[in-house]
Design an enzyme around this catalytic site. Sequence first.
Site, PDB file in Angstrom:
ATOM      1  N   LYS A   1     -10.712  12.339   8.199  1.00  0.00           N
ATOM      2  CA  LYS A   1     -10.262  11.932   9.532  1.00  0.00           C
ATOM      3  C   LYS A   1     -10.252  13.138  10.470  1.00  0.00           C
ATOM      4  CE  LYS A   1      -7.036   8.241   8.098  1.00  0.00           C
ATOM      5  NZ  LYS A   1      -7.649   7.126   8.814  1.00  0.00           N
TER       6      LYS A   1
ATOM      7  N   ASP B   1     -12.445   6.621   3.472  1.00  0.00           N
ATOM      8  CA  ASP B   1     -11.242   6.404   4.280  1.00  0.00           C
ATOM      9  C   ASP B   1     -10.773   4.943   4.217  1.00  0.00           C
ATOM     10  OD1 ASP B   1      -9.161   7.004   5.932  1.00  0.00           O
ATOM     11  OD2 ASP B   1     -10.369   7.197   7.771  1.00  0.00           O
TER      12      ASP B   1
ATOM     13  N   ARG C   1      -7.689  -0.717   0.745  1.00  0.00           N
ATOM     14  CA  ARG C   1      -8.184  -1.952   0.123  1.00  0.00           C
ATOM     15  C   ARG C   1      -8.595  -1.706  -1.331  1.00  0.00           C
ATOM     16  NH1 ARG C   1     -12.713  -2.346   4.712  1.00  0.00           N
ATOM     17  NH2 ARG C   1     -11.000  -1.321   5.798  1.00  0.00           N
TER      18      ARG C   1
ATOM     19  N   LYS D   1       0.837  -1.203   0.000  1.00  0.00           N
ATOM     20  CA  LYS D   1       0.000   0.000   0.000  1.00  0.00           C
ATOM     21  C   LYS D   1       0.875   1.259   0.000  1.00  0.00           C
ATOM     22  CE  LYS D   1      -3.384   2.521   2.924  1.00  0.00           C
ATOM     23  NZ  LYS D   1      -4.315   2.443   4.075  1.00  0.00           N
TER      24      LYS D   1
ATOM     25  N   GLU E   1      -9.545   3.386   1.856  1.00  0.00           N
ATOM     26  CA  GLU E   1      -8.990   3.536   0.502  1.00  0.00           C
ATOM     27  C   GLU E   1      -7.907   2.507   0.195  1.00  0.00           C
ATOM     28  OE1 GLU E   1      -7.869   5.046   3.070  1.00  0.00           O
ATOM     29  OE2 GLU E   1      -5.717   4.799   2.802  1.00  0.00           O
TER      30      GLU E   1
ATOM     31  N   ASP F   1      -2.993  10.024   3.865  1.00  0.00           N
ATOM     32  CA  ASP F   1      -4.385   9.596   3.999  1.00  0.00           C
ATOM     33  C   ASP F   1      -5.164  10.584   4.860  1.00  0.00           C
ATOM     34  OD1 ASP F   1      -6.761   8.269   4.096  1.00  0.00           O
ATOM     35  OD2 ASP F   1      -6.056   6.569   5.304  1.00  0.00           O
TER      36      ASP F   1
ATOM     37  N   ASP G   1       1.293   6.183   5.663  1.00  0.00           N
ATOM     38  CA  ASP G   1       0.340   5.243   5.052  1.00  0.00           C
ATOM     39  C   ASP G   1       0.882   4.590   3.776  1.00  0.00           C
ATOM     40  OD1 ASP G   1      -2.057   3.987   5.553  1.00  0.00           O
ATOM     41  OD2 ASP G   1      -3.276   5.417   4.428  1.00  0.00           O
TER      42      ASP G   1
HETATM   43  N1  BES Z   1      -4.619   4.223   6.850  1.00  0.00           N
HETATM   44  C1  BES Z   1      -5.772   3.880   7.587  1.00  0.00           C
HETATM   45  C2  BES Z   1      -5.482   2.834   8.663  1.00  0.00           C
HETATM   46  C3  BES Z   1      -5.093   3.386   9.987  1.00  0.00           C
HETATM   47  C4  BES Z   1      -6.037   4.012  10.802  1.00  0.00           C
HETATM   48  C5  BES Z   1      -3.831   3.244  10.484  1.00  0.00           C
HETATM   49  C6  BES Z   1      -5.700   4.481  12.029  1.00  0.00           C
HETATM   50  C7  BES Z   1      -3.475   3.717  11.717  1.00  0.00           C
HETATM   51  C8  BES Z   1      -4.417   4.340  12.491  1.00  0.00           C
HETATM   52  C9  BES Z   1      -6.845   3.298   6.667  1.00  0.00           C
HETATM   53  O1  BES Z   1      -6.852   3.780   5.371  1.00  0.00           O
HETATM   54  C10 BES Z   1      -8.163   3.648   7.282  1.00  0.00           C
HETATM   55  O2  BES Z   1      -8.441   4.794   7.382  1.00  0.00           O
HETATM   56  N2  BES Z   1      -8.907   2.648   7.713  1.00  0.00           N
HETATM   57  C11 BES Z   1     -10.158   2.852   8.352  1.00  0.00           C
HETATM   58  C12 BES Z   1     -11.139   1.853   7.798  1.00  0.00           C
HETATM   59  C13 BES Z   1     -12.550   2.137   8.205  1.00  0.00           C
HETATM   60  C14 BES Z   1     -13.054   3.369   7.495  1.00  0.00           C
HETATM   61  C15 BES Z   1     -13.388   0.936   7.851  1.00  0.00           C
HETATM   62  C16 BES Z   1      -9.961   2.637   9.852  1.00  0.00           C
HETATM   63  O3  BES Z   1      -9.257   1.705  10.224  1.00  0.00           O
HETATM   64  O4  BES Z   1     -10.457   3.429  10.616  1.00  0.00           O
HETATM   65 ZN    ZN Z   2      -4.998   4.510   4.658  1.00  0.00          ZN
HETATM   66 ZN    ZN Z   3      -7.996   5.609   5.192  1.00  0.00          ZN
END
Ligand code: BES
Ligand code: ZN
Ligand code: ZN
Length: 485
Positions: free
Chosen positions: A264, A334, A338, A252, A336, A257, A275
Amino acid sequence: MMRITLERQPLERIETGALIVLVFEGRKEARFGAGDLTDAGEVAGKSLELTLLHRPAGVAAARVLLAGAGKPEKFSCAELRKVAGAAVRHLKSKSVKTIALALDPEYAGGEYAAAAVEGAILGEFEPDRYKTDDDKKSVEAFAVVVSAAGGAELDDAVARGRILAEAQNFTRGLVNEPANRLTPAKVAEAARQMASEFQLECEVLEREQMQKLGMGALLGVAQGSAEPPALIVVRYRPAQSESKTHLGLVGKGVTFDTGGISIKPADGMEKMKYDMAGGAAMLGAMRAIAQLKPAIPVTAFIPCVENMPGSRAQRPGDIVTAMSGKTIEVINTDAEGRLILADALTYARQQGSTHLVDAATLTGAIVVALGHLNVGLFANDEAMRERVLGAAKAEGERMWPMPLEDDYKDYLKSAFADLANVGGRWGGAATAAIFLKEFAGETPWVHLDIAGTAWLDEGKPFLAKGPSGVAVRTLVRLATEWKET
Ligand code: BES
Ligand code: ZN
Ligand code: ZN
Protein backbone atom coordinates in the site's frame (compact mmCIF):
# COMPACT_ATOMS: atom_id res chain seq x y z
CA MET A 1 -14.92 2.25 34.78
CA MET A 2 -18.06 4.30 35.26
CA ARG A 3 -20.49 3.25 38.00
CA ILE A 4 -23.96 2.84 36.44
CA THR A 5 -27.16 3.07 38.47
CA LEU A 6 -30.90 3.50 38.09
CA GLU A 7 -32.59 6.03 40.38
CA ARG A 8 -36.33 6.01 41.05
CA GLN A 9 -36.76 9.49 42.48
CA PRO A 10 -38.15 12.88 41.64
CA LEU A 11 -35.40 14.60 39.69
CA GLU A 12 -35.36 17.58 42.09
CA ARG A 13 -33.83 15.34 44.74
CA ILE A 14 -30.98 13.89 42.72
CA GLU A 15 -27.61 14.93 44.12
CA THR A 16 -25.12 14.94 41.29
CA GLY A 17 -22.49 17.03 39.56
CA ALA A 18 -24.79 17.54 36.60
CA LEU A 19 -28.33 16.52 35.80
CA ILE A 20 -29.01 16.10 32.10
CA VAL A 21 -32.53 17.14 31.11
CA LEU A 22 -33.85 16.64 27.59
CA VAL A 23 -35.36 19.65 25.86
CA PHE A 24 -37.38 19.21 22.69
CA GLU A 25 -37.85 21.55 19.79
CA GLY A 26 -41.16 23.35 20.07
CA ARG A 27 -41.64 22.50 23.77
CA LYS A 28 -40.61 25.40 25.93
CA GLU A 29 -38.52 24.57 28.97
CA ALA A 30 -39.33 26.87 31.88
CA ARG A 31 -37.95 24.81 34.78
CA PHE A 32 -34.55 25.44 36.44
CA GLY A 33 -34.84 29.14 35.71
CA ALA A 34 -34.40 28.43 32.00
CA GLY A 35 -37.44 30.47 30.94
CA ASP A 36 -35.42 33.49 29.81
CA LEU A 37 -33.04 31.37 27.76
CA THR A 38 -35.92 29.65 26.04
CA ASP A 39 -37.72 32.91 25.36
CA ALA A 40 -34.55 34.41 23.89
CA GLY A 41 -34.25 31.43 21.56
CA GLU A 42 -30.93 30.49 23.11
CA VAL A 43 -32.33 27.15 24.11
CA ALA A 44 -34.30 25.81 21.18
CA GLY A 45 -34.07 22.06 21.75
CA LYS A 46 -32.19 21.42 18.51
CA SER A 47 -30.56 18.01 18.36
CA LEU A 48 -27.33 17.89 20.42
CA GLU A 49 -27.57 21.55 21.47
CA LEU A 50 -26.11 21.75 24.98
CA THR A 51 -26.61 24.48 27.58
CA LEU A 52 -25.04 24.24 31.02
CA LEU A 53 -26.82 25.97 33.92
CA HIS A 54 -25.08 26.54 37.24
CA ARG A 55 -26.80 26.27 40.61
CA PRO A 56 -30.16 25.87 38.92
CA ALA A 57 -33.34 26.76 40.76
CA GLY A 58 -35.29 24.08 42.56
CA VAL A 59 -32.97 21.05 42.24
CA ALA A 60 -30.29 19.43 44.39
CA ALA A 61 -27.95 18.94 41.43
CA ALA A 62 -24.95 21.30 41.19
CA ARG A 63 -25.65 21.85 37.49
CA VAL A 64 -28.35 21.18 34.96
CA LEU A 65 -27.36 20.44 31.37
CA LEU A 66 -30.18 21.19 28.98
CA ALA A 67 -29.67 18.69 26.17
CA GLY A 68 -31.40 19.32 22.87
CA ALA A 69 -33.26 16.23 21.66
CA GLY A 70 -34.75 17.61 18.45
CA LYS A 71 -38.36 17.32 17.38
CA PRO A 72 -40.41 15.06 19.67
CA GLU A 73 -41.93 13.17 16.71
CA LYS A 74 -38.43 12.29 15.47
CA PHE A 75 -37.11 11.22 18.86
CA SER A 76 -35.91 7.63 19.16
CA CYS A 77 -33.56 5.40 21.13
CA ALA A 78 -30.85 6.13 18.57
CA GLU A 79 -31.29 9.86 19.17
CA LEU A 80 -31.22 9.41 22.94
CA ARG A 81 -28.03 7.35 22.68
CA LYS A 82 -26.38 10.24 20.85
CA VAL A 83 -27.72 12.92 23.19
CA ALA A 84 -26.53 11.02 26.25
CA GLY A 85 -23.13 10.50 24.66
CA ALA A 86 -22.73 14.14 23.64
CA ALA A 87 -23.84 15.34 27.07
CA VAL A 88 -21.42 13.04 28.89
CA ARG A 89 -18.53 14.05 26.64
CA HIS A 90 -19.31 17.72 27.19
CA LEU A 91 -19.53 17.36 30.96
CA LYS A 92 -16.39 15.26 31.09
CA SER A 93 -14.47 17.98 29.27
CA LYS A 94 -15.60 20.31 32.10
CA SER A 95 -14.27 17.82 34.69
CA VAL A 96 -17.73 16.89 36.01
CA LYS A 97 -17.38 13.55 37.79
CA THR A 98 -20.94 12.48 38.55
CA ILE A 99 -23.79 12.69 36.08
CA ALA A 100 -27.47 11.80 36.03
CA LEU A 101 -29.90 11.80 33.12
CA ALA A 102 -33.61 12.35 33.69
CA LEU A 103 -36.04 10.39 31.55
CA ASP A 104 -39.57 11.75 31.24
CA PRO A 105 -42.28 9.13 31.81
CA GLU A 106 -43.06 9.12 28.10
CA TYR A 107 -39.55 7.88 27.33
CA ALA A 108 -38.98 5.78 30.42
CA GLY A 109 -39.31 2.36 28.76
CA GLY A 110 -36.54 -0.21 28.96
CA GLU A 111 -35.17 0.40 25.47
CA TYR A 112 -34.75 4.10 26.26
CA ALA A 113 -33.08 3.46 29.60
CA ALA A 114 -30.67 1.04 27.92
CA ALA A 115 -29.94 3.53 25.13
CA ALA A 116 -29.13 6.28 27.64
CA VAL A 117 -26.68 4.02 29.46
CA GLU A 118 -25.11 2.92 26.19
CA GLY A 119 -24.72 6.50 25.00
CA ALA A 120 -23.03 7.48 28.25
CA ILE A 121 -20.58 4.56 28.31
CA LEU A 122 -19.77 4.85 24.61
CA GLY A 123 -19.36 8.62 24.91
CA GLU A 124 -17.05 8.27 27.88
CA PHE A 125 -14.58 6.07 25.97
CA GLU A 126 -11.35 7.72 24.89
CA PRO A 127 -8.63 6.05 22.80
CA ASP A 128 -5.97 7.60 25.03
CA ARG A 129 -4.40 4.51 26.61
CA TYR A 130 -0.92 5.48 25.48
CA LYS A 131 -1.07 9.13 26.47
CA THR A 132 0.97 9.57 29.61
CA ASP A 133 -0.43 12.87 30.98
CA ASP A 134 -1.66 12.24 34.50
CA ASP A 135 -4.67 14.58 34.35
CA LYS A 136 -6.81 12.42 32.09
CA LYS A 137 -10.45 13.19 32.73
CA SER A 138 -12.99 10.53 33.52
CA VAL A 139 -16.57 10.31 34.74
CA GLU A 140 -17.06 8.25 37.90
CA ALA A 141 -20.79 7.71 37.99
CA PHE A 142 -23.77 7.86 35.67
CA ALA A 143 -27.37 7.44 36.78
CA VAL A 144 -30.59 7.16 34.82
CA VAL A 145 -33.39 8.86 36.71
CA VAL A 146 -37.00 7.74 36.34
CA SER A 147 -40.06 8.45 38.44
CA ALA A 148 -40.77 6.17 41.39
CA ALA A 149 -43.24 4.24 39.25
CA GLY A 150 -40.52 2.81 36.97
CA GLY A 151 -41.03 -0.97 36.68
CA ALA A 152 -38.62 -3.81 37.41
CA GLU A 153 -37.84 -4.32 33.71
CA LEU A 154 -35.84 -1.09 33.90
CA ASP A 155 -33.17 -2.70 36.08
CA ASP A 156 -32.64 -5.39 33.44
CA ALA A 157 -32.57 -2.80 30.69
CA VAL A 158 -29.92 -0.73 32.45
CA ALA A 159 -27.85 -3.87 33.04
CA ARG A 160 -28.25 -4.87 29.41
CA GLY A 161 -27.22 -1.40 28.17
CA ARG A 162 -24.11 -1.55 30.33
CA ILE A 163 -23.17 -5.02 29.06
CA LEU A 164 -23.62 -3.98 25.43
CA ALA A 165 -21.72 -0.73 25.66
CA GLU A 166 -18.87 -2.21 27.67
CA ALA A 167 -18.58 -4.97 25.07
CA GLN A 168 -18.49 -2.37 22.32
CA ASN A 169 -15.79 -0.43 24.19
CA PHE A 170 -13.84 -3.68 24.65
CA THR A 171 -13.87 -4.00 20.86
CA ARG A 172 -12.85 -0.36 20.44
CA GLY A 173 -9.95 -0.84 22.83
CA LEU A 174 -8.66 -3.81 20.86
CA VAL A 175 -9.01 -2.02 17.52
CA ASN A 176 -7.14 0.95 18.89
CA GLU A 177 -4.12 -1.14 19.87
CA PRO A 178 -1.19 -0.56 17.50
CA ALA A 179 0.16 -3.55 15.60
CA ASN A 180 3.45 -3.66 17.52
CA ARG A 181 1.50 -4.26 20.71
CA LEU A 182 -1.32 -6.40 19.32
CA THR A 183 0.07 -9.22 17.21
CA PRO A 184 -2.04 -12.27 16.30
CA ALA A 185 -0.67 -14.04 19.39
CA LYS A 186 -1.71 -11.09 21.54
CA VAL A 187 -5.23 -11.08 20.10
CA ALA A 188 -5.38 -14.76 21.05
CA GLU A 189 -4.21 -13.94 24.55
CA ALA A 190 -6.86 -11.21 24.86
CA ALA A 191 -9.50 -13.66 23.65
CA ARG A 192 -8.41 -16.31 26.16
CA GLN A 193 -8.49 -13.83 28.99
CA MET A 194 -11.91 -12.51 28.04
CA ALA A 195 -13.23 -16.05 27.65
CA SER A 196 -12.03 -17.13 31.07
CA GLU A 197 -13.45 -14.00 32.68
CA PHE A 198 -16.90 -14.69 31.20
CA GLN A 199 -16.93 -18.51 31.25
CA LEU A 200 -16.60 -19.07 27.52
CA GLU A 201 -14.55 -21.79 25.88
CA CYS A 202 -11.54 -20.64 23.90
CA GLU A 203 -9.29 -22.60 21.62
CA VAL A 204 -6.49 -21.25 19.43
CA LEU A 205 -5.38 -23.12 16.33
CA GLU A 206 -1.71 -22.67 15.48
CA ARG A 207 0.13 -22.91 12.19
CA GLU A 208 0.69 -26.64 12.45
CA GLN A 209 -3.00 -27.40 12.95
CA MET A 210 -3.87 -25.09 10.07
CA GLN A 211 -1.46 -27.02 7.88
CA LYS A 212 -3.14 -30.30 8.85
CA LEU A 213 -6.54 -28.80 8.02
CA GLY A 214 -5.27 -27.63 4.64
CA MET A 215 -5.85 -23.92 5.24
CA GLY A 216 -3.63 -22.86 2.36
CA ALA A 217 -5.36 -19.53 1.78
CA LEU A 218 -4.92 -18.37 5.37
CA LEU A 219 -1.35 -19.70 5.57
CA GLY A 220 -0.40 -18.02 2.32
CA VAL A 221 -1.18 -14.61 3.82
CA ALA A 222 0.54 -15.45 7.11
CA GLN A 223 3.81 -16.64 5.55
CA GLY A 224 5.13 -13.12 4.91
CA SER A 225 5.24 -12.20 8.57
CA ALA A 226 7.55 -13.15 11.42
CA GLU A 227 4.44 -13.16 13.62
CA PRO A 228 2.76 -16.58 13.60
CA PRO A 229 -0.94 -16.72 12.66
CA ALA A 230 -3.71 -17.74 15.05
CA LEU A 231 -7.22 -18.97 14.40
CA ILE A 232 -9.15 -18.06 17.52
CA VAL A 233 -12.30 -20.02 18.34
CA VAL A 234 -14.54 -18.79 21.16
CA ARG A 235 -17.59 -20.86 22.07
CA TYR A 236 -20.77 -20.02 23.93
CA ARG A 237 -23.12 -22.91 24.72
CA PRO A 238 -26.44 -22.29 26.43
CA ALA A 239 -27.08 -24.31 29.61
CA GLN A 240 -29.78 -26.45 28.08
CA SER A 241 -30.51 -26.11 24.46
CA GLU A 242 -32.68 -28.01 22.04
CA SER A 243 -31.57 -25.51 19.42
CA LYS A 244 -31.08 -27.01 16.00
CA THR A 245 -29.32 -23.90 14.87
CA HIS A 246 -25.81 -22.77 15.66
CA LEU A 247 -24.66 -19.26 14.88
CA GLY A 248 -21.11 -18.82 13.61
CA LEU A 249 -19.48 -15.38 13.78
CA VAL A 250 -16.44 -14.97 11.57
CA GLY A 251 -14.29 -11.84 11.88
CA LYS A 252 -11.32 -10.63 9.87
CA GLY A 253 -8.33 -10.30 12.16
CA VAL A 254 -5.50 -8.74 10.18
CA THR A 255 -3.48 -7.05 12.92
CA PHE A 256 -1.73 -4.97 10.28
CA ASP A 257 -2.28 -4.75 6.54
CA THR A 258 0.73 -3.42 4.65
CA GLY A 259 -0.75 -4.93 1.49
CA GLY A 260 2.08 -7.47 1.34
CA ILE A 261 4.10 -7.52 -1.89
CA SER A 262 1.26 -5.52 -3.51
CA ILE A 263 2.23 -2.91 -0.94
CA LYS A 264 0.00 0.00 0.00
CA PRO A 265 1.07 3.65 -0.36
CA ALA A 266 2.63 5.16 2.80
CA ASP A 267 0.00 7.87 3.14
CA GLY A 268 -2.52 6.77 5.75
CA MET A 269 -1.08 3.29 6.11
CA GLU A 270 -0.97 3.72 9.90
CA LYS A 271 -4.73 3.30 9.94
CA MET A 272 -4.35 -0.32 8.82
CA LYS A 273 -3.93 -1.37 12.44
CA TYR A 274 -7.75 -1.33 12.38
CA ASP A 275 -7.84 -4.22 9.90
CA MET A 276 -8.77 -6.58 12.74
CA ALA A 277 -11.94 -4.62 13.57
CA GLY A 278 -14.19 -7.44 12.32
CA GLY A 279 -12.45 -9.95 14.57
CA ALA A 280 -12.56 -7.54 17.50
CA ALA A 281 -16.30 -7.03 16.91
CA MET A 282 -16.84 -10.77 17.22
CA LEU A 283 -14.88 -10.89 20.48
CA GLY A 284 -16.91 -7.96 21.82
CA ALA A 285 -20.14 -9.65 20.77
CA MET A 286 -19.10 -12.89 22.52
CA ARG A 287 -18.29 -10.93 25.68
CA ALA A 288 -21.87 -9.60 25.79
CA ILE A 289 -23.43 -12.89 24.67
CA ALA A 290 -21.72 -14.67 27.57
CA GLN A 291 -23.50 -12.35 29.98
CA LEU A 292 -26.90 -12.13 28.28
CA LYS A 293 -27.08 -15.90 27.66
CA PRO A 294 -29.21 -16.36 24.55
CA ALA A 295 -30.85 -19.73 23.85
CA ILE A 296 -28.81 -20.39 20.71
CA PRO A 297 -25.21 -21.65 20.70
CA VAL A 298 -22.78 -19.11 19.22
CA THR A 299 -19.19 -19.62 18.16
CA ALA A 300 -16.77 -16.96 16.98
CA PHE A 301 -14.00 -17.81 14.51
CA ILE A 302 -11.28 -15.20 14.14
CA PRO A 303 -8.42 -15.78 11.72
CA CYS A 304 -5.54 -13.53 12.81
CA VAL A 305 -2.53 -12.70 10.66
CA GLU A 306 -0.20 -9.85 9.87
CA ASN A 307 -0.03 -9.07 6.15
CA MET A 308 3.62 -8.24 5.47
CA PRO A 309 6.00 -8.14 2.53
CA GLY A 310 9.24 -10.04 3.02
CA SER A 311 11.41 -12.74 1.59
CA ARG A 312 8.90 -15.39 2.61
CA ALA A 313 5.82 -13.45 1.53
CA GLN A 314 3.45 -14.84 -1.06
CA ARG A 315 3.80 -13.34 -4.54
CA PRO A 316 1.24 -12.16 -7.06
CA GLY A 317 0.57 -15.14 -9.27
CA ASP A 318 0.94 -17.67 -6.46
CA ILE A 319 -1.76 -20.33 -6.43
CA VAL A 320 -2.96 -21.56 -3.04
CA THR A 321 -5.37 -24.35 -2.16
CA ALA A 322 -8.03 -23.38 0.35
CA MET A 323 -9.36 -25.77 3.00
CA SER A 324 -12.50 -26.27 0.89
CA GLY A 325 -10.30 -27.70 -1.90
CA LYS A 326 -10.74 -24.74 -4.22
CA THR A 327 -7.61 -23.25 -5.76
CA ILE A 328 -7.07 -19.49 -5.74
CA GLU A 329 -4.75 -17.41 -7.87
CA VAL A 330 -3.44 -14.57 -5.71
CA ILE A 331 -3.42 -11.69 -8.18
CA ASN A 332 -3.12 -9.04 -5.48
CA THR A 333 -1.66 -9.80 -2.06
CA ASP A 334 -3.53 -6.80 -0.63
CA ALA A 335 -6.81 -8.67 -1.09
CA GLU A 336 -5.81 -10.78 1.92
CA GLY A 337 -8.96 -10.49 4.02
CA ARG A 338 -11.03 -12.69 1.72
CA LEU A 339 -8.24 -15.29 1.71
CA ILE A 340 -8.14 -15.73 5.46
CA LEU A 341 -11.94 -15.54 5.68
CA ALA A 342 -12.31 -18.23 3.03
CA ASP A 343 -10.65 -20.79 5.29
CA ALA A 344 -12.32 -19.48 8.43
CA LEU A 345 -15.76 -19.79 6.79
CA THR A 346 -14.99 -23.35 5.69
CA TYR A 347 -13.84 -24.20 9.19
CA ALA A 348 -16.90 -22.57 10.77
CA ARG A 349 -19.15 -24.74 8.61
CA GLN A 350 -17.13 -27.85 9.37
CA GLN A 351 -17.53 -27.06 13.07
CA GLY A 352 -21.32 -27.11 12.75
CA SER A 353 -22.41 -23.52 12.14
CA THR A 354 -25.85 -23.58 10.54
CA HIS A 355 -25.96 -19.79 10.09
CA LEU A 356 -23.05 -17.46 9.49
CA VAL A 357 -22.28 -13.77 9.82
CA ASP A 358 -18.89 -12.36 8.97
CA ALA A 359 -17.61 -8.85 9.60
CA ALA A 360 -14.55 -7.49 7.87
CA THR A 361 -12.79 -4.26 6.96
CA LEU A 362 -12.71 -5.81 3.53
CA THR A 363 -12.66 -3.20 0.78
CA GLY A 364 -11.91 0.41 0.04
CA ALA A 365 -14.69 0.09 -2.51
CA ILE A 366 -17.40 -0.11 0.16
CA VAL A 367 -16.16 3.25 1.47
CA VAL A 368 -16.54 4.69 -2.03
CA ALA A 369 -20.04 3.23 -2.29
CA LEU A 370 -21.49 4.05 1.13
CA GLY A 371 -19.12 6.53 2.77
CA HIS A 372 -18.67 6.29 6.50
CA LEU A 373 -22.38 6.08 7.25
CA ASN A 374 -23.52 2.57 6.36
CA VAL A 375 -22.14 -0.91 6.74
CA GLY A 376 -22.37 -2.78 3.41
CA LEU A 377 -24.51 -5.88 3.92
CA PHE A 378 -24.38 -8.83 1.53
CA ALA A 379 -26.30 -12.09 1.92
CA ASN A 380 -26.90 -15.39 0.19
CA ASP A 381 -30.20 -15.88 2.00
CA GLU A 382 -33.23 -13.62 2.19
CA ALA A 383 -34.33 -14.61 5.71
CA MET A 384 -30.85 -14.22 7.11
CA ARG A 385 -30.53 -10.78 5.51
CA GLU A 386 -33.79 -9.71 7.16
CA ARG A 387 -32.71 -11.02 10.56
CA VAL A 388 -29.51 -9.00 10.51
CA LEU A 389 -31.13 -5.87 9.05
CA GLY A 390 -33.84 -6.07 11.73
CA ALA A 391 -31.26 -6.38 14.52
CA ALA A 392 -29.25 -3.48 13.07
CA LYS A 393 -32.31 -1.26 12.86
CA ALA A 394 -33.28 -1.99 16.46
CA GLU A 395 -29.76 -1.10 17.58
CA GLY A 396 -29.52 2.09 15.54
CA GLU A 397 -26.59 0.73 13.51
CA ARG A 398 -26.94 1.68 9.86
CA MET A 399 -26.49 -1.16 7.38
CA TRP A 400 -27.42 -1.09 3.71
CA PRO A 401 -28.27 -4.14 1.59
CA MET A 402 -25.97 -4.62 -1.39
CA PRO A 403 -26.42 -6.90 -4.40
CA LEU A 404 -24.82 -10.32 -4.62
CA GLU A 405 -25.90 -11.91 -7.85
CA ASP A 406 -24.08 -14.94 -9.24
CA ASP A 407 -23.10 -12.98 -12.34
CA TYR A 408 -20.53 -11.11 -10.24
CA LYS A 409 -18.58 -14.35 -10.13
CA ASP A 410 -17.53 -13.81 -13.75
CA TYR A 411 -15.24 -11.03 -12.53
CA LEU A 412 -13.21 -13.56 -10.54
CA LYS A 413 -12.25 -15.82 -13.45
CA SER A 414 -8.69 -17.07 -13.44
CA ALA A 415 -6.96 -18.78 -16.35
CA PHE A 416 -4.91 -20.94 -13.98
CA ALA A 417 -6.97 -21.63 -10.85
CA ASP A 418 -10.61 -22.04 -9.78
CA LEU A 419 -10.86 -18.37 -8.99
CA ALA A 420 -8.78 -15.20 -8.69
CA ASN A 421 -8.69 -13.25 -5.45
CA VAL A 422 -9.54 -9.92 -7.11
CA GLY A 423 -12.06 -8.89 -9.72
CA GLY A 424 -10.64 -5.88 -11.48
CA ARG A 425 -11.48 -2.24 -11.10
CA TRP A 426 -15.25 -2.12 -10.75
CA GLY A 427 -17.67 -3.29 -8.09
CA GLY A 428 -14.88 -4.08 -5.67
CA ALA A 429 -17.11 -4.60 -2.63
CA ALA A 430 -19.41 -6.97 -4.54
CA THR A 431 -16.58 -9.02 -6.05
CA ALA A 432 -15.04 -9.40 -2.59
CA ALA A 433 -18.42 -10.57 -1.29
CA ILE A 434 -18.97 -13.02 -4.13
CA PHE A 435 -15.52 -14.46 -3.42
CA LEU A 436 -16.58 -15.14 0.18
CA LYS A 437 -19.87 -16.61 -1.00
CA GLU A 438 -17.94 -19.42 -2.67
CA PHE A 439 -16.85 -20.50 0.81
CA ALA A 440 -20.12 -19.89 2.66
CA GLY A 441 -21.67 -22.41 0.28
CA GLU A 442 -25.25 -23.36 1.10
CA THR A 443 -25.11 -22.08 4.66
CA PRO A 444 -27.33 -19.01 5.19
CA TRP A 445 -24.78 -16.23 5.53
CA VAL A 446 -24.46 -12.46 5.83
CA HIS A 447 -21.28 -10.54 5.09
CA LEU A 448 -20.76 -7.13 6.69
CA ASP A 449 -18.16 -4.92 5.03
CA ILE A 450 -17.24 -2.50 7.83
CA ALA A 451 -14.25 -0.83 6.15
CA GLY A 452 -16.03 2.54 6.09
CA THR A 453 -17.64 2.37 9.51
CA ALA A 454 -15.22 0.69 11.93
CA TRP A 455 -13.08 3.81 12.26
CA LEU A 456 -14.15 7.43 12.67
CA ASP A 457 -11.62 9.70 10.97
CA GLU A 458 -13.21 12.58 12.84
CA GLY A 459 -14.74 12.49 16.29
CA LYS A 460 -18.44 13.18 16.81
CA PRO A 461 -19.95 15.07 19.70
CA PHE A 462 -21.09 11.71 21.09
CA LEU A 463 -18.16 9.48 20.08
CA ALA A 464 -14.37 9.92 20.14
CA LYS A 465 -12.30 9.81 16.97
CA GLY A 466 -10.96 6.34 16.19
CA PRO A 467 -12.49 2.88 16.54
CA SER A 468 -16.29 2.83 16.56
CA GLY A 469 -17.05 -0.74 17.64
CA VAL A 470 -19.61 -1.04 14.86
CA ALA A 471 -21.62 -4.28 14.53
CA VAL A 472 -21.18 -5.45 18.12
CA ARG A 473 -24.66 -4.45 19.27
CA THR A 474 -26.31 -5.80 16.11
CA LEU A 475 -24.61 -9.19 16.49
CA VAL A 476 -25.60 -9.45 20.12
CA ARG A 477 -29.21 -8.62 19.35
CA LEU A 478 -29.19 -11.11 16.49
CA ALA A 479 -28.22 -13.82 18.97
CA THR A 480 -30.46 -12.76 21.86
CA GLU A 481 -33.55 -12.36 19.67
CA TRP A 482 -32.95 -15.48 17.60
CA LYS A 483 -36.12 -17.40 16.85
CA GLU A 484 -36.04 -20.86 15.38
CA THR A 485 -38.16 -21.02 12.27
N1 BES B 1 -7.95 -3.82 4.54
C1 BES B 1 -8.16 -3.46 3.19
C2 BES B 1 -9.49 -2.73 2.98
C3 BES B 1 -9.42 -1.25 3.11
C4 BES B 1 -8.80 -0.48 2.13
C5 BES B 1 -10.01 -0.59 4.15
C6 BES B 1 -8.77 0.87 2.22
C7 BES B 1 -9.98 0.77 4.26
C8 BES B 1 -9.35 1.50 3.29
C9 BES B 1 -8.18 -4.71 2.30
O1 BES B 1 -7.40 -5.76 2.73
C10 BES B 1 -7.67 -4.28 0.96
O2 BES B 1 -6.56 -3.88 0.90
N2 BES B 1 -8.52 -4.33 -0.05
C11 BES B 1 -8.17 -3.91 -1.36
C12 BES B 1 -8.70 -4.93 -2.33
C13 BES B 1 -8.17 -4.73 -3.72
C14 BES B 1 -6.71 -5.10 -3.77
C15 BES B 1 -8.97 -5.59 -4.65
C16 BES B 1 -8.81 -2.55 -1.60
O3 BES B 1 -9.95 -2.35 -1.21
O4 BES B 1 -8.14 -1.68 -2.12
ZN1 ZN C 1 -7.02 -5.84 4.81
ZN1 ZN D 1 -5.35 -5.58 2.04
